[in-house]
Design a protein around this motif. Structure first.
Motif, PDB file in Angstrom:
ATOM      1  N   LEU A 255      -2.008  33.048   4.115  1.00 21.02           N
ATOM      2  CA  LEU A 255      -0.776  34.115   4.357  1.00 21.02           C
ATOM      3  C   LEU A 255      -0.995  34.896   5.567  1.00 21.02           C
ATOM      4  N   ASN A 256      -0.394  34.745   6.570  1.00 20.40           N
ATOM      5  CA  ASN A 256      -0.561  35.624   7.775  1.00 20.40           C
ATOM      6  C   ASN A 256       0.906  36.853   7.575  1.00 20.40           C
ATOM      7  N   TYR A 257       0.836  37.780   7.464  1.00 20.74           N
ATOM      8  CA  TYR A 257       1.735  38.908   7.251  1.00 20.74           C
ATOM      9  C   TYR A 257       1.937  39.848   8.735  1.00 20.74           C
TER      10      TYR A 257
ATOM     11  N   ALA B  27       6.777  41.774   4.909  1.00 19.89           N
ATOM     12  CA  ALA B  27       6.888  40.277   4.689  1.00 19.89           C
ATOM     13  C   ALA B  27       5.951  39.310   5.337  1.00 19.89           C
ATOM     14  N   TYR B  28       5.773  37.802   5.018  1.00 17.95           N
ATOM     15  CA  TYR B  28       4.629  37.046   5.389  1.00 17.95           C
ATOM     16  C   TYR B  28       5.267  35.687   5.314  1.00 17.95           C
ATOM     17  N   GLU B  29       4.651  34.387   6.000  1.00 18.79           N
ATOM     18  CA  GLU B  29       5.211  33.877   6.574  1.00 18.79           C
ATOM     19  C   GLU B  29       3.331  32.440   5.760  1.00 18.79           C
ATOM     20  N   GLN B  30       3.837  31.595   5.229  1.00 22.80           N
ATOM     21  CA  GLN B  30       2.606  31.414   3.975  1.00 22.80           C
ATOM     22  C   GLN B  30       2.457  29.435   5.038  1.00 22.80           C
ATOM     23  N   ASP B  31       1.348  28.783   4.759  1.00 25.65           N
ATOM     24  CA  ASP B  31       1.301  27.471   5.127  1.00 25.65           C
ATOM     25  C   ASP B  31      -0.258  27.021   4.960  1.00 25.65           C
ATOM     26  N   GLY B  32       0.224  26.366   4.478  1.00 23.65           N
ATOM     27  CA  GLY B  32      -0.731  24.953   3.584  1.00 23.65           C
ATOM     28  C   GLY B  32      -1.217  24.528   2.314  1.00 23.65           C
ATOM     29  N   SER B  33      -2.355  24.265   2.339  1.00 23.22           N
ATOM     30  CA  SER B  33      -2.003  24.065   0.788  1.00 23.22           C
ATOM     31  C   SER B  33      -5.029  24.354   0.655  1.00 23.22           C
ATOM     32  N   GLY B  34      -4.682  24.870  -0.773  1.00 26.56           N
ATOM     33  CA  GLY B  34      -5.800  25.138  -0.672  1.00 26.56           C
ATOM     34  C   GLY B  34      -6.363  27.177  -0.941  1.00 26.56           C
ATOM     35  N   PRO B  35      -7.615  27.093  -0.868  1.00 24.31           N
ATOM     36  CA  PRO B  35      -8.076  28.860  -1.356  1.00 24.31           C
ATOM     37  C   PRO B  35      -7.287  29.706  -0.776  1.00 24.31           C
ATOM     38  N   ALA B  36      -6.590  30.665  -0.801  1.00 28.98           N
ATOM     39  CA  ALA B  36      -5.935  31.359  -0.355  1.00 28.98           C
ATOM     40  C   ALA B  36      -6.725  31.848   0.787  1.00 28.98           C
ATOM     41  N   VAL B  37      -6.429  32.827   2.056  1.00 29.85           N
ATOM     42  CA  VAL B  37      -6.778  32.995   3.359  1.00 29.85           C
ATOM     43  C   VAL B  37      -5.579  34.146   3.060  1.00 29.85           C
ATOM     44  N   ILE B  38      -5.888  35.166   3.535  1.00 31.26           N
ATOM     45  CA  ILE B  38      -5.205  36.068   4.192  1.00 31.26           C
ATOM     46  C   ILE B  38      -5.297  36.905   5.747  1.00 31.26           C
ATOM     47  N   LEU B  39      -4.434  36.903   6.280  1.00 36.64           N
ATOM     48  CA  LEU B  39      -4.838  37.649   7.714  1.00 36.64           C
ATOM     49  C   LEU B  39      -4.035  38.182   7.792  1.00 36.64           C
TER      50      LEU B  39
ATOM     51  N   MET C 105      10.499  33.745   7.040  1.00 33.12           N
ATOM     52  CA  MET C 105       9.831  34.684   6.360  1.00 33.12           C
ATOM     53  C   MET C 105       9.986  34.795   4.544  1.00 33.12           C
ATOM     54  N   THR C 106       9.020  35.236   4.163  1.00 31.02           N
ATOM     55  CA  THR C 106       8.897  35.574   2.873  1.00 31.02           C
ATOM     56  C   THR C 106       8.579  36.943   2.454  1.00 31.02           C
ATOM     57  N   HIS C 107       9.315  37.685   1.315  1.00 29.28           N
ATOM     58  CA  HIS C 107       9.035  39.208   0.821  1.00 29.28           C
ATOM     59  C   HIS C 107       8.311  39.293   0.170  1.00 29.28           C
ATOM     60  N   VAL C 108       7.189  40.215   0.072  1.00 29.17           N
ATOM     61  CA  VAL C 108       6.625  40.850  -1.085  1.00 29.17           C
ATOM     62  C   VAL C 108       6.713  42.065  -1.686  1.00 29.17           C
ATOM     63  N   THR C 109       6.756  42.794  -2.497  1.00 34.65           N
ATOM     64  CA  THR C 109       7.362  44.214  -3.101  1.00 34.65           C
ATOM     65  C   THR C 109       6.018  44.849  -3.207  1.00 34.65           C
ATOM     66  N   SER C 110       5.278  46.188  -2.938  1.00 37.98           N
ATOM     67  CA  SER C 110       4.693  46.604  -2.711  1.00 37.98           C
ATOM     68  C   SER C 110       4.613  47.808  -3.824  1.00 37.98           C
ATOM     69  N   ARG C 111       3.535  47.838  -4.262  1.00 40.84           N
ATOM     70  CA  ARG C 111       3.818  48.772  -5.095  1.00 40.84           C
ATOM     71  C   ARG C 111       4.516  50.404  -5.733  1.00 40.84           C
ATOM     72  N   ASP C 112       4.755  50.445  -3.954  1.00 43.48           N
ATOM     73  CA  ASP C 112       5.783  51.648  -3.382  1.00 43.48           C
ATOM     74  C   ASP C 112       7.687  51.078  -3.194  1.00 43.48           C
ATOM     75  N   GLY C 113       7.455  49.843  -3.433  1.00 41.31           N
ATOM     76  CA  GLY C 113       8.946  49.390  -3.274  1.00 41.31           C
ATOM     77  C   GLY C 113       9.459  49.002  -1.637  1.00 41.31           C
ATOM     78  N   THR C 114       7.954  48.845  -0.862  1.00 35.88           N
ATOM     79  CA  THR C 114       8.503  48.799   1.031  1.00 35.88           C
ATOM     80  C   THR C 114       7.658  46.910   0.425  1.00 35.88           C
ATOM     81  N   PRO C 115       8.718  46.472   1.163  1.00 36.03           N
ATOM     82  CA  PRO C 115       9.150  45.065   1.403  1.00 36.03           C
ATOM     83  C   PRO C 115       7.848  44.477   2.165  1.00 36.03           C
TER      84      PRO C 115
END
Length: 265
Positions: free
Chosen positions: A50-52, A13-25, A1-11
């Motif tokens: 990216l599924n978060y 969590a998301y998983e990423q797989d595949g290649s090509g144009p980005a799609v977020i679920l 599981m990977t994390h990105v930090t939102s603007r207010d500091g909240t982590p």
């Protein structure tokens, strides 16, 4: 599981797989990302997926006070992580969040939503207001089981369905997610489709529903999701309306992934 930090500091969590144009679920009520997880391998052959877990769910953090704007910032952080733009899919109340994010001007290429539960008549709006009031009171008193029961009744579940859920192995996980019901309620606002904000979305939007009523939602008025979808489509400048035959509120991932892939491609 990977994390990105939102603007207010909240982590987040998301998983990423595949290649090509980005799609977020983006998941809906009482979902920590698990519901959309089966879509990931189905889409990963053509897209970077990216599924978060939305804030307050799964391994994602939470920073009070909640606001829809902060959830939009979470999605913005994920889009940045994906390379600066992405197509986005939202299921159920997650679809309302995605539409709000698109209306706010996030760099979204295309939007797809499935069975967004907006209210299309005033009786349903009154029931929605009563639900939000009861939910707010239950969560303020930490009566999570009562909050879940309120949500299930609103969604059309019978008392037997609710009793069966209480006795099931997944009830403890639902109790942990119960506070986020308030977040989904906030995304849906007063329950009506936000026609003015929807009119500000200039990107193409796929508005979908299933062709089969969900057996766990037998208490909903027939055509509930279709009426909402029709209202959404009418308010959008660039909408494609599609009924996915043979699918209920949780669509078969193989069937629905093809619908998404054809649109996002």
């Amino acid at each position: 599981m990977t994390h990105v930090t939102s603007r207010d500091g909240t982590p987040i969590a998301y998983e990423q797989d595949g290649s090509g144009p980005a799609v977020i679920l983006v998941g809906g009520g009482l979902d920590d990302g698990s519901e959309n997880a089966p879509l990931v391998p189905e889409l990963a052959g053509r897209f970077t997926v990216l599924n978060y877990a939305r804030r307050g769910r799964g391994e994602s953090g939470d920073t009070p006070p909640y606001s829809v704007h902060r959830e939009i910032e979470d999605l913005d952080a994920l889009i940045t992580a994906a390379g600066g733009s992405a197509s986005v899919f939202g299921a159920s109340s997650g679809g309302a969040l995605v539409l709000e994010a698109a209306a706010a001007g996030l760099p979204i290429d295309k939007v797809a939503v499935y069975e967004v539960p907006y209210m299309s008549d005033e009786t349903a709006v009154v029931h929605w207001s009563e639900y939000v009031g009861g939910l707010t009171a239950a969560l303020a008193e930490n009566r999570r089981a009562d909050a879940l029961a309120l949500f299930m009744r609103l969604a059309g579940s019978s008392e037997d369905d609710i009793a069966g859920a209480r006795d099931s192995g997944f009830w403890p996980a639902l109790l942990r997610l119960a506070p986020t019901l308030a977040y989904d309620a906030a995304c849906l606002g007063d329950g009506r489709p936000p026609v003015v904000r929807l009119g500000a979305i200039t990107r193409p939007v796929l508005v979908t529903t299933g062709g089969v009523p969900d057996p766990q939602m037998g208490g909903l008025r027939p055509g509930f999701f279709d009426e909402a979808a029709d209202a959404i489509s009418a308010a959008l400048p660039d909408a494609t309306r599609q009924i996915v035959a043979g699918q209920s509120h949780v669509a078969d991932p193989k069937v629905f992934a093809k619908v998404l892939a054809d649109f996002f491609a």
